[in-house]
Write a protein that holds these residues in place. Structure first.
Motif, PDB file in Angstrom:
ATOM      1  N   SER A   1       0.829  -1.204   0.000  1.00 43.61           N
ATOM      2  CA  SER A   1       0.000   0.000   0.000  1.00 43.61           C
ATOM      3  C   SER A   1       0.863   1.254   0.000  1.00 43.61           C
ATOM      4  CB  SER A   1      -0.917  -0.025   1.222  1.00 43.61           C
ATOM      5  OG  SER A   1      -1.607  -1.244   1.284  1.00 43.61           O
ATOM      6  N   ALA A   2       1.398   1.596  -1.160  1.00 45.35           N
ATOM      7  CA  ALA A   2       2.312   2.734  -1.265  1.00 45.35           C
ATOM      8  C   ALA A   2       2.267   3.315  -2.662  1.00 45.35           C
ATOM      9  CB  ALA A   2       3.742   2.311  -0.933  1.00 45.35           C
ATOM     10  N   SER A   3       2.518   4.625  -2.753  1.00 47.68           N
ATOM     11  CA  SER A   3       2.776   5.274  -4.038  1.00 47.68           C
ATOM     12  C   SER A   3       4.262   5.179  -4.345  1.00 47.68           C
ATOM     13  CB  SER A   3       2.346   6.736  -3.987  1.00 47.68           C
ATOM     14  OG  SER A   3       0.940   6.853  -3.833  1.00 47.68           O
ATOM     15  N   LEU A   4       4.599   5.295  -5.603  1.00 45.22           N
ATOM     16  CA  LEU A   4       6.013   5.350  -5.980  1.00 45.22           C
ATOM     17  C   LEU A   4       6.661   6.622  -5.457  1.00 45.22           C
ATOM     18  CD1 LEU A   4       5.693   4.144  -9.674  1.00 45.22           C
ATOM     19  CD2 LEU A   4       6.895   2.906  -7.856  1.00 45.22           C
ATOM     20  N   ALA A   5       5.919   7.724  -5.530  1.00 44.31           N
ATOM     21  CA  ALA A   5       6.449   9.015  -5.090  1.00 44.31           C
ATOM     22  C   ALA A   5       5.295   9.989  -4.941  1.00 44.31           C
ATOM     23  CB  ALA A   5       7.471   9.566  -6.088  1.00 44.31           C
TER      24      ALA A   5
ATOM     25  N   VAL B   1       3.341  12.478   2.948  1.00 47.21           N
ATOM     26  CA  VAL B   1       3.978  12.266   1.651  1.00 47.21           C
ATOM     27  C   VAL B   1       4.917  11.060   1.662  1.00 47.21           C
ATOM     28  CG1 VAL B   1       3.759  14.642   0.884  1.00 47.21           C
ATOM     29  CG2 VAL B   1       5.761  13.983   2.233  1.00 47.21           C
ATOM     30  N   ARG B   2       5.440  10.717   2.842  1.00 47.35           N
ATOM     31  CA  ARG B   2       6.247   9.496   2.927  1.00 47.35           C
ATOM     32  C   ARG B   2       6.250   8.971   4.358  1.00 47.35           C
ATOM     33  NH1 ARG B   2      12.154   9.613   0.724  1.00 47.35           N
ATOM     34  NH2 ARG B   2      12.776  10.333   2.783  1.00 47.35           N
ATOM     35  N   THR B   3       6.205   7.659   4.469  1.00 43.45           N
ATOM     36  CA  THR B   3       6.434   6.993   5.744  1.00 43.45           C
ATOM     37  C   THR B   3       7.654   6.090   5.608  1.00 43.45           C
ATOM     38  OG1 THR B   3       4.935   5.173   5.168  1.00 43.45           O
ATOM     39  CG2 THR B   3       4.011   7.015   6.429  1.00 43.45           C
ATOM     40  N   THR B   4       8.328   5.892   6.714  1.00 47.23           N
ATOM     41  CA  THR B   4       9.405   4.906   6.782  1.00 47.23           C
ATOM     42  C   THR B   4       9.041   3.934   7.893  1.00 47.23           C
ATOM     43  OG1 THR B   4      11.041   6.516   6.018  1.00 47.23           O
ATOM     44  CG2 THR B   4      11.869   4.527   7.101  1.00 47.23           C
ATOM     45  N   ILE B   5       8.977   2.664   7.542  1.00 46.46           N
ATOM     46  CA  ILE B   5       8.520   1.624   8.446  1.00 46.46           C
ATOM     47  C   ILE B   5       9.684   0.713   8.782  1.00 46.46           C
ATOM     48  CG2 ILE B   5       6.767  -0.135   8.845  1.00 46.46           C
ATOM     49  CD1 ILE B   5       5.620   2.590   7.856  1.00 46.46           C
ATOM     50  N   THR B   6       9.874   0.447  10.055  1.00 47.41           N
ATOM     51  CA  THR B   6      10.839  -0.563  10.475  1.00 47.41           C
ATOM     52  C   THR B   6      10.073  -1.683  11.163  1.00 47.41           C
ATOM     53  OG1 THR B   6      12.518   1.149  10.812  1.00 47.41           O
ATOM     54  CG2 THR B   6      12.952  -1.024  11.744  1.00 47.41           C
ATOM     55  N   LEU B   7      10.208  -2.892  10.628  1.00 39.78           N
ATOM     56  CA  LEU B   7       9.616  -4.084  11.214  1.00 39.78           C
ATOM     57  C   LEU B   7      10.710  -4.880  11.919  1.00 39.78           C
ATOM     58  CD1 LEU B   7       7.381  -5.272   8.220  1.00 39.78           C
ATOM     59  CD2 LEU B   7       6.638  -4.001  10.251  1.00 39.78           C
ATOM     60  N   SER B   8      10.352  -5.549  12.993  1.00 42.76           N
ATOM     61  CA  SER B   8      11.336  -6.380  13.669  1.00 42.76           C
ATOM     62  C   SER B   8      11.701  -7.605  12.837  1.00 42.76           C
ATOM     63  CB  SER B   8      10.820  -6.819  15.042  1.00 42.76           C
ATOM     64  OG  SER B   8       9.661  -7.627  14.891  1.00 42.76           O
ATOM     65  N   ASP B   9      10.831  -7.966  11.892  1.00 42.55           N
ATOM     66  CA  ASP B   9      11.058  -9.118  11.019  1.00 42.55           C
ATOM     67  C   ASP B   9      10.264  -8.883   9.744  1.00 42.55           C
ATOM     68  OD1 ASP B   9      10.824 -11.768   9.761  1.00 42.55           O
ATOM     69  OD2 ASP B   9      11.641 -12.551  11.643  1.00 42.55           O
TER      70      ASP B   9
ATOM     71  N   HIS C   1      -5.570   7.767  -1.580  1.00 42.03           N
ATOM     72  CA  HIS C   1      -4.191   7.586  -2.018  1.00 42.03           C
ATOM     73  C   HIS C   1      -3.261   7.294  -0.840  1.00 42.03           C
ATOM     74  CE1 HIS C   1      -5.297  11.920  -1.682  1.00 42.03           C
ATOM     75  NE2 HIS C   1      -4.305  11.893  -0.810  1.00 42.03           N
ATOM     76  N   TYR C   2      -2.177   6.563  -1.136  1.00 49.12           N
ATOM     77  CA  TYR C   2      -1.178   6.235  -0.132  1.00 49.12           C
ATOM     78  C   TYR C   2       0.062   7.098  -0.320  1.00 49.12           C
ATOM     79  CZ  TYR C   2      -3.953   1.972   0.350  1.00 49.12           C
ATOM     80  OH  TYR C   2      -4.971   1.082   0.544  1.00 49.12           O
ATOM     81  N   PRO C   3       0.759   7.395   0.756  1.00 52.02           N
ATOM     82  CA  PRO C   3       2.042   8.096   0.606  1.00 52.02           C
ATOM     83  C   PRO C   3       3.111   7.168   0.039  1.00 52.02           C
ATOM     84  CG  PRO C   3       1.636   7.536   2.908  1.00 52.02           C
ATOM     85  CD  PRO C   3       0.389   7.174   2.153  1.00 52.02           C
ATOM     86  N   ALA C   4       4.216   7.747  -0.371  1.00 52.54           N
ATOM     87  CA  ALA C   4       5.402   6.949  -0.650  1.00 52.54           C
ATOM     88  C   ALA C   4       5.818   6.255   0.644  1.00 52.54           C
ATOM     89  CB  ALA C   4       6.523   7.847  -1.178  1.00 52.54           C
TER      90      ALA C   4
END
Length: 383
Positions: free
Chosen positions: A14-18, A317-325, A343-346
């Motif tokens: 679930s993301a946009s390219l940009a 406009v953008r999220t950064t996700i860190t998963l433990s796995d 719409h989804y953010p980058a």
């Protein structure tokens, strides 16, 4: 109404390219292409929004094997982008992800800062290179987190100082820790060096370029203000003092930060949200062992922080996700998708160690107020 464009490049989940908003373009973390033009995907995305790597202000690379960093640096074109590279767990078959913040018009200015750290300036925003011990090959303070923290934070502040920015002008800090052991020592140095700062902050684990490096720090600052911040009514972990500030909105609905920082910072129409975690207002971990429940609570904390600063989830406009796995991706993605209407953010998703027991997900966000109405969202093909 936001404009939706399409480019037939693969994007997972679930993301946009940009997204283009506020005179900037924010890309997802995009995999390098095999062959003679490894940067072709990122170039195609930027070109579709009328910009390119020569207008990049910030570039971050995540590598499945940090030993490839020198080779990747040689593949990057000469340009203005402030750059950092860290090691992380990536999707199967992906060796590198690259995310970019680029100008949609005004040419960024690349300047040499103090401490050997370059700074890229675009408008009133300052993007500093990732500050890491051992940049020149020699590493002082091997095994000493306090010494290394002093070194990298001094380098960041020295880099920003010639351009009129001090600790109070730092809006976002990203820390990558090689090991969480004695991380309180870093927080102690952070309190000392960034006295007066109220930046949003995100701290995750990762592999660093020098084998004995313990910390790498990235910073975004501004000059001129005014700034606004959002915080909990409770003091964050590791703070040496917690005095009310006139420039800060305090929400009892937010739990305390997991470090000496705020939940979010705003300058102009730009909003930076800290690495949010799945804790409720009473500082209780929500959804132990359940990444979907943790994602919902984390996104609720993101939403509250955004709205306190005049933005909304539609403006992200953008999220950064860190998963433990990374094997948690599918369950995470389903819960994440339900948090957005339209719409989804980058987005960049990587796997790395997280700093508190039981954490499965951490989410940071950038928003541009008005992006949900006036932005351009570049969609791709489901991978």
């Amino acid at each position: 109404m936001a404009e939706i464009r399409h480019l037939p490049l693969p994007i997972r989940g679930s993301a946009s390219l940009a997204v283009e908003a506020g005179g900037l373009v924010f890309t997802s973390g995009l995999a390098l292409s095999p062959g003679e033009r490894p940067l072709a995907p990122i170039e195609a995305v930027l070109d579709a929004l009328g910009t390119g790597l020569p207008l990049a202000a910030k570039l971050k690379a995540y590598l499945s094997d940090i030993r490839r960093a020198p080779s990747l640096r040689r593949q990057l074109p000469d340009g203005p982008a402030a750059t950092s590279m860290v090691g992380a767990m990536l999707p199967d078959g992906v060796e590198s992800l690259i995310e970019v913040i680029a100008s949609a018009g005004v040419e960024p200015v690349r300047q040499a800062g103090g401490g050997g750290i370059g700074v890229t300036i675009i408008g009133d925003l300052l993007f500093a290179d990732g500050a890491r011990p051992g940049r020149g090959g020699d590493l002082a303070g091997a095994g000493d987190l306090t010494a290394q923290a002093q070194h990298v934070l001094d380098d960041i502040l020295a880099a920003l100082a010639p351009y009129g920015a001090g600790p109070a002008d730092v809006l976002k800090i990203n820390n990558t820790a090689a090991c969480w052991h004695n991380y309180a020592l870093y927080n102690a140095v952070y309190n000392e060096r960034l006295t007066g700062a109220n930046a949003a902050r995100c701290s995750v684990g990762g592999m660093l370029e020098h084998p004995l490096a313990l910390i790498e720090v990235e910073a975004v600052a501004a000059r001129g203000g005014p700034y606004r911040f959002v915080d909990s009514t409770q003091s964050g972990v590791g703070r040496t003092g917690f005095q009310p500030r006139e420039d800060t909105v305090y929400l009892p609905e937010l739990g305390p930060c997991k470090g000496p920082h705020s939940h979010g910072a705003r300058v102009g129409e730009m909003v930076f949200i800290a690495g949010e975690c799945p804790y409720d207002a009473q500082d209780r971990l929500v959804g132990p062992g359940d990444v979907a429940a943790q994602t919902v609570q984390t996104m609720e904390n993101v939403r509250m922080s955004l709205e306190a600063l005049g933005a909304s989830l539609a403006d992200v406009v953008r999220t950064t996700i860190t998963l433990s796995d990374m094997r948690l991706f599918d369950d995470f993605d389903a819960a994440y998708a339900a948090c957005f209407a339209g719409h989804y953010p980058a987005r960049t998703v990587v796997g790395a160690p997280l700093g508190q027991y039981g954490l499965l997900v951490e989410i940071e966000a950038i928003a541009v107020i008005g992006a949900g109405r006036d932005g351009v969202f570049l969609t791709g093909q489901p991978a």
